[in-house]
Design a protein around this motif. Sequence first.
Motif, mmCIF file in Angstrom:
data_model
loop_
_atom_site.group_PDB
_atom_site.id
_atom_site.type_symbol
_atom_site.label_atom_id
_atom_site.label_comp_id
_atom_site.label_asym_id
_atom_site.label_seq_id
_atom_site.Cartn_x
_atom_site.Cartn_y
_atom_site.Cartn_z
ATOM 1 N N LYS A 1 11.393 -20.607 -1.940
ATOM 2 C CA LYS A 1 11.846 -19.816 -3.118
ATOM 3 C C LYS A 1 11.363 -18.843 -3.048
ATOM 4 O O LYS A 1 10.489 -18.165 -2.604
ATOM 5 C CB LYS A 1 11.480 -20.471 -4.471
ATOM 6 C CG LYS A 1 12.271 -21.590 -4.966
ATOM 7 C CD LYS A 1 13.750 -21.710 -5.822
ATOM 8 C CE LYS A 1 14.243 -22.957 -5.944
ATOM 9 N NZ LYS A 1 15.760 -22.886 -5.618
ATOM 10 N N LEU A 2 11.798 -17.743 -3.582
ATOM 11 C CA LEU A 2 11.476 -16.012 -3.875
ATOM 12 C C LEU A 2 11.152 -15.292 -3.966
ATOM 13 O O LEU A 2 11.155 -15.872 -5.276
ATOM 14 C CB LEU A 2 12.500 -15.442 -2.506
ATOM 15 C CG LEU A 2 13.011 -16.212 -1.031
ATOM 16 C CD1 LEU A 2 14.160 -14.671 -0.472
ATOM 17 C CD2 LEU A 2 11.685 -15.813 -0.298
ATOM 18 N N GLY A 3 9.932 -14.800 -3.923
ATOM 19 C CA GLY A 3 9.638 -13.729 -5.219
ATOM 20 C C GLY A 3 9.092 -12.737 -4.672
ATOM 21 O O GLY A 3 8.905 -11.770 -3.902
ATOM 22 N N ILE A 4 9.382 -11.719 -6.140
ATOM 23 C CA ILE A 4 8.720 -10.203 -5.939
ATOM 24 C C ILE A 4 7.484 -9.766 -5.899
ATOM 25 O O ILE A 4 6.668 -10.341 -7.419
ATOM 26 C CB ILE A 4 9.413 -9.270 -6.502
ATOM 27 C CG1 ILE A 4 10.961 -9.332 -6.502
ATOM 28 C CG2 ILE A 4 9.449 -7.841 -6.996
ATOM 29 C CD1 ILE A 4 11.944 -9.257 -6.915
ATOM 30 N N THR A 5 6.548 -9.171 -4.630
ATOM 31 C CA THR A 5 5.443 -8.435 -5.581
ATOM 32 C C THR A 5 5.789 -7.336 -5.617
ATOM 33 O O THR A 5 5.705 -6.794 -5.004
ATOM 34 C CB THR A 5 4.722 -9.189 -4.668
ATOM 35 O OG1 THR A 5 4.318 -10.326 -4.592
ATOM 36 C CG2 THR A 5 3.029 -8.838 -4.702
ATOM 37 N N GLN A 6 4.866 -6.726 -7.329
ATOM 38 C CA GLN A 6 5.270 -5.505 -6.722
ATOM 39 C C GLN A 6 3.820 -4.975 -5.810
ATOM 40 O O GLN A 6 2.184 -5.232 -6.406
ATOM 41 C CB GLN A 6 4.881 -5.195 -8.279
ATOM 42 C CG GLN A 6 6.580 -5.276 -9.178
ATOM 43 C CD GLN A 6 7.455 -4.603 -8.675
ATOM 44 O OE1 GLN A 6 7.824 -3.737 -8.361
ATOM 45 N NE2 GLN A 6 8.142 -5.129 -8.937
ATOM 46 N N PRO A 7 3.873 -3.081 -5.597
ATOM 47 C CA PRO A 7 2.878 -3.246 -5.550
ATOM 48 C C PRO A 7 1.481 -2.530 -6.424
ATOM 49 O O PRO A 7 2.030 -2.672 -7.608
ATOM 50 C CB PRO A 7 2.778 -1.466 -4.857
ATOM 51 C CG PRO A 7 5.048 -1.393 -5.389
ATOM 52 C CD PRO A 7 5.089 -2.427 -5.850
ATOM 53 N N ASP B 1 0.893 -0.958 0.240
ATOM 54 C CA ASP B 1 -0.295 -0.174 -0.190
ATOM 55 C C ASP B 1 0.755 1.071 0.337
ATOM 56 O O ASP B 1 0.849 2.571 -0.276
ATOM 57 C CB ASP B 1 -0.851 0.007 1.207
ATOM 58 C CG ASP B 1 -1.921 -0.881 0.915
ATOM 59 O OD1 ASP B 1 -2.250 -1.678 0.109
ATOM 60 O OD2 ASP B 1 -2.499 -1.410 2.292
ATOM 61 N N ALA B 2 2.296 1.224 0.777
ATOM 62 C CA ALA B 2 2.814 2.316 0.313
ATOM 63 C C ALA B 2 4.077 2.410 -0.654
ATOM 64 O O ALA B 2 5.039 3.197 -0.533
ATOM 65 C CB ALA B 2 3.715 2.204 1.421
ATOM 66 N N GLY B 3 3.378 1.220 -1.664
ATOM 67 C CA GLY B 3 4.379 1.810 -2.962
ATOM 68 C C GLY B 3 5.564 0.425 -3.312
ATOM 69 O O GLY B 3 6.890 1.188 -4.237
ATOM 70 N N VAL B 4 5.852 -0.264 -1.731
ATOM 71 C CA VAL B 4 7.463 -0.814 -2.329
ATOM 72 C C VAL B 4 6.943 -2.343 -2.222
ATOM 73 O O VAL B 4 5.945 -2.503 -1.629
ATOM 74 C CB VAL B 4 7.919 -0.674 0.251
ATOM 75 C CG1 VAL B 4 8.970 -1.689 -0.017
ATOM 76 C CG2 VAL B 4 8.133 0.352 0.227
ATOM 77 N N PRO B 5 7.833 -2.658 -3.284
ATOM 78 C CA PRO B 5 8.227 -4.060 -3.932
ATOM 79 C C PRO B 5 8.382 -4.879 -2.367
ATOM 80 O O PRO B 5 8.984 -4.383 -1.517
ATOM 81 C CB PRO B 5 8.700 -4.019 -5.492
ATOM 82 C CG PRO B 5 9.195 -2.504 -5.586
ATOM 83 C CD PRO B 5 9.017 -1.547 -3.798
ATOM 84 N N VAL B 6 7.445 -6.269 -2.454
ATOM 85 C CA VAL B 6 7.861 -6.783 -0.921
ATOM 86 C C VAL B 6 8.921 -7.840 -1.901
ATOM 87 O O VAL B 6 7.796 -8.881 -2.694
ATOM 88 C CB VAL B 6 6.934 -7.193 -0.577
ATOM 89 C CG1 VAL B 6 6.886 -8.870 0.739
ATOM 90 C CG2 VAL B 6 5.731 -6.215 -0.021
#
Length: 125
Positions: free
Chosen positions: A119-125, A106-111
């Motif tokens: 495994k890790l993955g990226i979630t975009q805002p 919600d703050a615009g930070v990719p997680v």
Amino acid sequence: MIVLDTNALMMPVECNVRLFEELDRVLPDATDYVAPAAVRDELAKLADGAGAEATAASVGQDLLDRCTVRQTTADYADDAVLELAQADEATHAVTNDNPLKRRLLDAGVPVISLRGRNKLGITQP
């Protein structure tokens, strides 16, 4: 700058994730890892306990050697992660905590979080 939460540093034991190898895989150019002082304090408190959680926290404390620990105005670890993640130089935050993930997105930070078994993955805002 990549901001790490308490549970991110405990992933190697709790989720069988090779944390920094996975971070290198999803963000090959990342070199600056940061954890708030509140995360360091939370790991210390958890490591004083017993059982698997204490073991995971102890490993997390060892992994802090690869991070810069920074002071924040927030005392609560999740608030401190959000504070650092909203700093200008932060590019991503690492956590598996769903409420914190929502706050970061919600703050615009990719997680960066667990995807699949280990495994890790990226979630975009």
